[in-house]
Design a protein around this motif. Structure first.
Motif, PDB file in Angstrom:
ATOM      1  N   GLU A 179      43.582  36.728  43.291  1.00 52.92           N
ATOM      2  CA  GLU A 179      45.030  36.888  43.162  1.00 52.92           C
ATOM      3  C   GLU A 179      45.513  36.501  41.768  1.00 52.92           C
ATOM      4  OE1 GLU A 179      48.830  35.848  45.996  1.00 52.92           O
ATOM      5  OE2 GLU A 179      47.200  34.401  45.838  1.00 52.92           O
ATOM      6  N   VAL A 182      44.370  39.152  38.928  1.00 58.82           N
ATOM      7  CA  VAL A 182      45.145  40.390  38.921  1.00 58.82           C
ATOM      8  C   VAL A 182      46.582  40.124  38.499  1.00 58.82           C
ATOM      9  CG1 VAL A 182      45.901  42.358  40.303  1.00 58.82           C
ATOM     10  CG2 VAL A 182      43.656  41.345  40.717  1.00 58.82           C
ATOM     11  N   GLY A 655      42.805  44.707  42.382  1.00 61.52           N
ATOM     12  CA  GLY A 655      42.379  43.720  43.372  1.00 61.52           C
ATOM     13  C   GLY A 655      41.049  44.095  44.002  1.00 61.52           C
TER      14      GLY A 655
END
Length: 833
Positions: A179, A182, A655
């Motif tokens: 997370e 990205v 992702g």
């Protein structure tokens, strides 16, 4: 009501958390980051209490305060809690809380993933701690070396609590790493190029990438050891062709990068605080960035310096010794940049700076002993003594805790809107600093005098008595300092003076979100033209909340933030972010029940709950991309840029790629284990012919190759703006993939693998299950894509999702043929030669 107040009221209506118990469904990064940090602080206190028990036992010779078994449990749990449940999660929580605010984003790109990561961390931590409360804690050490942690020497469930709970926590860490990578690369506010990012973001970017590559080897090792304990698969049993040293390799492939995963965010805090309190930019910004990247790279080549005494070849010892000393170079670059910044600026000796100075003193001492331990002959002499314990605490605790508390005092006004007490804060620092050095500096001396680590008692008259007593007294001085800091933090919420906006005169964007911050961070997203926006344009403190910049439309009720180019920071799309959702909690709860079922050996229940978790996950994925709840069509499209569901290079693709990098690291760790056992294990045996049918594998691979090729053709056609026959193409891919999957499962079931007798056969089964798992996800996801075309969620106007799935098919194809070549064909060729 003013226009600005009305604007904020409209934003609050969209971004607020649900009231009461509904707050458990919150996915906003501010809420999730706070929860990570608060939970990590609680685990820190638990780990600290366990440390005090250890020091009470060692304060005097021949103590019987803790019996040997209880001491081993306390020692194991102290290291486990501090390394896995405190250090990394609390730093990840700080990053989750700060990064969007620093880069000018309203939230992280995958908010539900962040919430899932928190609940996995919470439940995994509870599983680990419950073993201590139930009197079944592991006693093999926080490093769980085999065979000590295997069934023969640890027959109870203690090791299982550790393996399942820590694996659960590792899922949380990897999800947070994905997370953060990205988010940093793709959601910076327009104009914020890589060279204009706050230095803290560089530290977190490198750290998150290290998590992505460094944690999968431990996840694999934990899975293998649990399979050995629960199913009798002998990966680490010498008699069956395994090797216990394989565990050490896999553990330290994670364990040494973890040292820098802990250190780098703390160093990033130092690099953030120093410019603020010296009144000048960080000296050598680009050099520091290069040093951080180099540190992350070198850290993966150091793991075996933890294994100098296990009998690795002398050439390997020389290589890892050299690499261990080489890492001092990028570390020294950072230290010199900090010293140059202090020298060039006018230092304000505030409370956060006290902790920075404490860090510099402690960390330099830890670095010096680290260079000593990098020399093999010296390492041989002190490897299993308290000298190593002292070095570990100077580098990890001193290198992480001091900056962390400095960062706590620095960002506390941002968090609460109030200032801490200078007097209490200075008392807390003084006690922790004195107590820390009294505790751990003396351990260098006991180590040099020969005191072994991991022992629960010692005889009198060895010269260790008074040193251990003073060391134990120092630990309680640390506890007093920590208690004062806790009191200071708690009292400041009520009695601290109002902080106002940007009380430290900082240069980064997080201070424009308000103190405390709003749930949406920014009412408008500015274009950044400087590395120090608040120094070069102080008006941002007023213009951002006033809505004078971009993306101020909120009447549509969507949570939005800008998506920008990873390098240039140029605006590319508007990213739509999920709102409050119960799905992360439901998925994490299901996985927790699976872990508990495995602990109690209720395998049928584990299978059923796994299916339930899969249903929740696919429901989660259904409300993504072009789904009306995720990207409603209509006349309320953003004017600045298209919604990412209308694009071909959205955050989902990034992702997926980062996730597959982590997946690839796990696969490479499995391949490393196969080759290591083949080369090193004394009883490793290769069969005369392949145990897996090569013709069936070839047919299975042919169907997988066709499915991947056909899927890529469908995506290419969609990228060209043609969605004719798209649903049919996806059904063809699904059918071909299903045939591949049936053949793969069939060949696995038909193979005469003696998985409980030979490590060779056990590794083959793990490889086949890896392939089956990924092919299953690819096939099911493609079937869902075909259904989504039918419902209108995927089309030439909404091309976002098929592009996201394409790397998964390519990864499945690459790992399949690599597995066939490495695990099946190479042994045959070797035998023929």
């Amino acid at each position: 009501m003013t226009e600005q107040e009305a604007l904020h009221q409209r934003f609050n209506k969209v971004w607020r958390n649900l009231p009461g118990w509904g707050s458990l469904a919150a996915v906003n990064h501010t809420s999730v980051g706070r929860r990570f940090m608060l939970t990590g602080a609680i685990f820190f206190l638990i780990g600290g209490l366990l440390a005090l028990l250890i020091r009470m036992q060692l304060a005097l010779p021949a103590q019987e305060f803790l019996n040997p078994d209880v001491y081993s449990q306390v020692f194991t749990m102290h290291g486990t809690v501090m390394m896995f449940l405190f250090a990394i999660p609390i730093l990840e929580g700080a990053a989750i809380y700060l990064i969007p605010k620093m880069i000018g984003a309203r939230d992280l790109i995958f908010p539900r993933l962040g919430a899932l990561g928190y609940y996995c961390y919470l439940f995994g931590g509870i599983i680990v701690i419950s073993s201590l409360l139930l009197g079944m804690a592991p006693s093999s050490g926080w490093f769980m070396y085999t065979p000590l942690s295997s069934t023969e020497f640890s027959p109870g469930p203690g090791s299982d609590f550790w393996l399942l709970g820590i694996t659960f926590v590792e899922i949380s860490s990897v999800s947070a790493g994905i997370e953060l990578v990205v988010a940093i690369l793709r959601s910076r506010t327009p104009g914020m190029t890589l060279s204009k990012m706050p230095i803290f973001c560089w530290y977190i970017l490198v750290t998150a990438l290290m998590i992505v590559f460094g944690f999968p080897p431990l996840i694999l090792a934990s899975i293998l050891l649990e399979l050995e304990r629960a199913a009798g698969m002998p990966f680490f049993d010498v008699a069956a062709g395994g090797d216990p040293v394989l565990w050490q390799h896999l553990f330290w492939l994670f364990g040494h990068p973890e040292v820098y995963i802990i250190f780098l965010p703390a160093a990033g805090i130092v690099s953030t605080i120093l410019p603020v309190f010296t009144g000048r930019p960080l000296v050598g910004y680009r050099w520091v960035v290069m040093a951080v990247i180099l540190t992350g790279f070198i850290s993966f080549g150091l793991w075996a310096h933890h294994m100098f005494t296990v009998g690795i070849p002398q050439l390997a010892q020389a290589f890892f010794s050299m690499a261990s000393m080489l890492v001092a170079i990028p570390t020294a670059i950072q230290v010199f940049a900090w010293l140059a910044t202090l020298w060039a600026g006018r230092v304000v000796y505030s409370l956060p700076m006290l902790w920075v100075f404490g860090f510099l003193f402690v960390f330099v001492l830890g670095g010096l002993t680290g260079v000593m331990l990098a020399m093999v002959p010296f390492n041989w002499q002190v490897h299993d003594t308290h000298f190593v314990v002292a070095h570990l605490h100077y580098v990890l605790v001193g290198g992480m805790l001091f900056p962390l508390i400095g960062g706590l005092y620095y960002w506390l006004p941002h968090f609460s809107g109030r200032m801490p007490s200078e007097r209490l804060g200075r008392w807390g620092f003084g006690l922790v600093f004195v107590g820390f050095n009294a505790t751990f500096f003396l351990m260098h001396l006991t180590g040099l005098l020969g005191m072994p680590r991991r022992v629960d008692t010692y005889e009198t008259g060895l010269g260790w008595d008074w040193l251990n007593l003073l060391s134990s007294v120092g630990s309680f001085v640390i506890a007093m300092g920590v208690a004062i800091i806790i009191i200071d933090v708690l009292l400041h919420f009520r009695f601290g003076r109002k902080a106002g906006n940007n009380p430290w005169k900082a240069d980064t964007l997080e201070w424009t979100t308000g103190t405390p911050p709003t749930m949406y961070n920014f009412a408008s997203l500015p274009e950044i033209k400087s590395r120090h926006p608040l120094w070069d344009n102080p008006e941002l403190l007023q213009s951002i909340p006033a809505g004078e910049h971009g993306l101020t439309q909120i009447e549509h009720g969507r949570r939005e933030t800008f998506g920008t180019d990873a390098i240039t920071g140029k605006l590319k799309e508007v990213m739509l972010l999920p709102t409050n959702s119960w799905l992360p909690l439901l998925v994490a709860s299901s996985l927790a029940v699976v872990c508990i079922s495995l602990l109690t050996r209720s395998y049928l229940a584990a299978v059923v709950i796994t299916i339930v978790a899969a249903i929740f996950l696919f429901r989660w994925s259904w409300e993504n991309g072009g789904h009306p709840l995720a990207a409603p069509l209509g006349d309320k499209e953003p004017v600045e840029a298209p919604l990412q569901s209308r694009t071909l290079d959205g955050s989902g693709l990034w992702g997926m790629v980062i996730t597959l990098l982590a997946d690839g690291a796990l696969f490479l760790a499995l391949l490393f284990g196969w080759l290591y056992l083949w080369a090193v294990a004394p009883n490793w045996t290769l069969p005369d012919e392949s145990l897996v049918s090569l013709p069936v594998m070839a047919w299975s691979g042919a169907f997988l190759t066709f499915a991947t090729w056909w899927y890529c053709r469908a995506v290419k056609q969609l990228k060209a703006g043609d969605d004719t026959g798209l649903q049919t193409r996806f059904w063809v891919v699904t059918a071909a993939g299903a045939i591949h999957l049936v053949l793969l499962v069939g060949v696995t079931l038909d193979s005469p693998l003696a998985i409980t007798e030979l490590a060779h056969d056990a590794v083959l089964l793990v490889m086949l299950m890896f392939l089956i798992f990924h092919s299953s996800i690819s096939v099911i996801a493609t079937a869902l894509q075909a259904l989504r075309v039918r419902y209108g969620y995927v089309s030439k106007e909404l091309p976002y999702e098929p592009v996201v799935l394409q790397p998964l098919w390519l990864f499945s194809l690459a790992t399949f043929w690599c597995s066939v070549a490495s695990f099946l064909l190479l042994p045959i060729a070797w035998g023929a030669a």
